[in-house]
Design a protein around this motif. Structure first.
Motif, PDB file in Angstrom:
ATOM      1  N   LEU A 151     -29.732 -28.128 -16.128  1.00 50.15           N
ATOM      2  CA  LEU A 151     -29.587 -29.382 -15.394  1.00 50.15           C
ATOM      3  C   LEU A 151     -30.266 -30.538 -16.117  1.00 50.15           C
ATOM      4  O   LEU A 151     -29.801 -31.680 -16.048  1.00 50.15           O
ATOM      5  N   GLN A 152     -31.333 -30.243 -16.820  1.00 56.23           N
ATOM      6  CA  GLN A 152     -32.004 -31.272 -17.617  1.00 56.23           C
ATOM      7  C   GLN A 152     -31.138 -31.732 -18.781  1.00 56.23           C
ATOM      8  O   GLN A 152     -31.255 -32.870 -19.239  1.00 56.23           O
ATOM      9  N   ASN A 177     -26.168 -32.891  -8.425  1.00 57.13           N
ATOM     10  CA  ASN A 177     -24.898 -32.403  -8.962  1.00 57.13           C
ATOM     11  C   ASN A 177     -24.859 -30.884  -9.068  1.00 57.13           C
ATOM     12  O   ASN A 177     -23.915 -30.327  -9.637  1.00 57.13           O
ATOM     13  N   ILE A 193     -21.783 -34.954  -4.983  1.00 59.05           N
ATOM     14  CA  ILE A 193     -23.043 -35.460  -5.529  1.00 59.05           C
ATOM     15  C   ILE A 193     -23.753 -36.366  -4.529  1.00 59.05           C
ATOM     16  O   ILE A 193     -24.987 -36.366  -4.439  1.00 59.05           O
ATOM     17  N   TRP A 222     -31.647 -32.045  -8.268  1.00 60.60           N
ATOM     18  CA  TRP A 222     -30.396 -32.387  -8.945  1.00 60.60           C
ATOM     19  C   TRP A 222     -29.237 -32.375  -7.946  1.00 60.60           C
ATOM     20  O   TRP A 222     -28.814 -31.320  -7.468  1.00 60.60           O
ATOM     21  N   GLU A 256     -25.699 -36.263 -15.166  1.00 50.74           N
ATOM     22  CA  GLU A 256     -25.809 -36.145 -13.711  1.00 50.74           C
ATOM     23  C   GLU A 256     -24.506 -36.454 -12.981  1.00 50.74           C
ATOM     24  O   GLU A 256     -24.427 -36.272 -11.765  1.00 50.74           O
ATOM     25  N   ASP A 257     -23.482 -36.902 -13.720  1.00 47.83           N
ATOM     26  CA  ASP A 257     -22.210 -37.204 -13.063  1.00 47.83           C
ATOM     27  C   ASP A 257     -21.176 -36.090 -13.225  1.00 47.83           C
ATOM     28  O   ASP A 257     -20.014 -36.255 -12.857  1.00 47.83           O
TER      29      ASP A 257
END
Length: 334
Positions: free
Chosen positions: A260-261, A303, A12, A301, A265-266
């Motif tokens: 992705l939305q 990730n 990430i 994004w 995000e982790d």
């Protein structure tokens, strides 16, 4: 031993994109072997994984996504062809009584020892990147034992029977993954495509509930779980997220931007170049164009990991795999 939490954090944090296509069949072909040889012999299987690792720069290696191994251990009949993935035929259980009578098999049954051998050999020989094993998810395994169409009706007509079957499938998969973890692989991709056939609520109730138990028991700093659901067209992403798997993998029928939305995000989010329509059937120019467009759309994004939407099938042109990586390199240069 590789710290997979740190590996995820590093992925990430790194500005460059990486690729992890679910891809073993081209390695089988590079070794001059057949699919049947690879899915029945752990040494051949591992050699294919290692050969592919030598030729292509994937950020991790994966075993074959063979969704018949676990059903075979329970007693399902499997049909093998020389150069096609195996298939389950027939129906093993059909009512509550047959489910009650169904024993949870030993992980020494069927071809499972050969798959554990493939995992062990791959982990011993590939030490510069993660190696991911593979297995079927509880809901998809139950569908193979009960018959998927029949099970879809039984979810509402006989939910207690299906839950009993899911308990047995989960117990067996947990035993398998515990042994897989001991081989030294760094994680597993759990394939749960059948869970995409039901609503988000039912996916949560009949799949994620059981996946969550597996994640809670086995996922740790050194072993990460990636949940794959290529049946999800966008309607059950929330149920996938609730499993707390460290990675989620999506099929080619879904909008990756929407995914992705909706995902934290982790956690790592992977997908979703069409393994047949693009990797196998398209021109190399089309493969490169599709890959570049996906990378550009998902660029913000950190990730995101570009991947195939599912296991890349046999007989994919090598120049198309080259084009996929060319697109990745071109994007990273930009």
């Amino acid at each position: 031993m590789k710290n997979m939490k740190k590996w995820c954090h590093d992925v990430i944090a790194t500005p460059e994109r990486i690729a992890i296509p679910i891809m073993t069949h081209p390695g089988i072909e590079l070794c001059g072997k057949t699919v049947k040889q690879a899915v029945t012999n752990g040494q051949t299987h591992a050699e294919a994984i290692c050969k592919l690792n030598e030729v292509y720069p994937a950020a991790a290696s994966t075993v074959i996504m063979d969704l018949t191994v676990e059903a075979e251990c329970f007693g399902s009949e499997i049909v093998f062809a020389e150069n096609e993935v195996p298939n389950v035929v027939g129906r093993l259980v059909h009512d509550h009584a047959s489910i009650v009578a169904l024993p949870v098999p030993s992980i020494q049954s069927g071809r499972m020892p050969e798959y554990l051998k493939a995992n062990r050999l791959a982990a011993e020989n590939i030490t510069d990147k993660p190696v991911f094993g593979g297995c079927i998810g509880p809901f998809s395994l139950a569908g193979r034992l009960y018959d998927m169409s029949e099970m879809m009706m039984a979810l509402y007509m006989e939910p207690d029977s299906i839950r009993l079957l899911l308990e047995k499938c989960t117990e067996f998969i947990t035993n398998y993954l515990r042994a897989m973890k001991e081989t030294g692989v760094n994680g597993v991709i759990i394939a749960e495509p059948a869970a995409g056939l039901v609503s988000n609520e039912d996916c949560s109730s009949f799949s994620s509930t059981y996946i969550s138990r597996i994640v809670e028991e086995l996922q740790d700093d050194n072993f990460m779980i990636v949940l794959h659901n290529c049946g999800n067209t966008g309607h059950c992403t929330a149920a996938m997220v609730e499993t707390k798997a460290a990675g989620l993998h999506f099929g080619n029928k879904i909008d990756m931007v929407q995914v992705l939305q909706e995902c934290p995000e982790d956690i790592l989010v992977m997908g979703n170049i069409d393994p047949v329509g693009i990797f196998k059937m398209a021109t190399l120019e089309k493969v490169k164009k599709e890959t570049l467009e996906l990378l550009q759309k998902t660029g913000k994004w950190k990730n995101f990991i570009v991947s195939s939407g599912c296991d890349v099938p046999p007989e994919v042109p090598m120049e198309n795999i080259d084009a996929f990586y060319q697109a990745l390199n071109e994007y990273n240069r930009q």
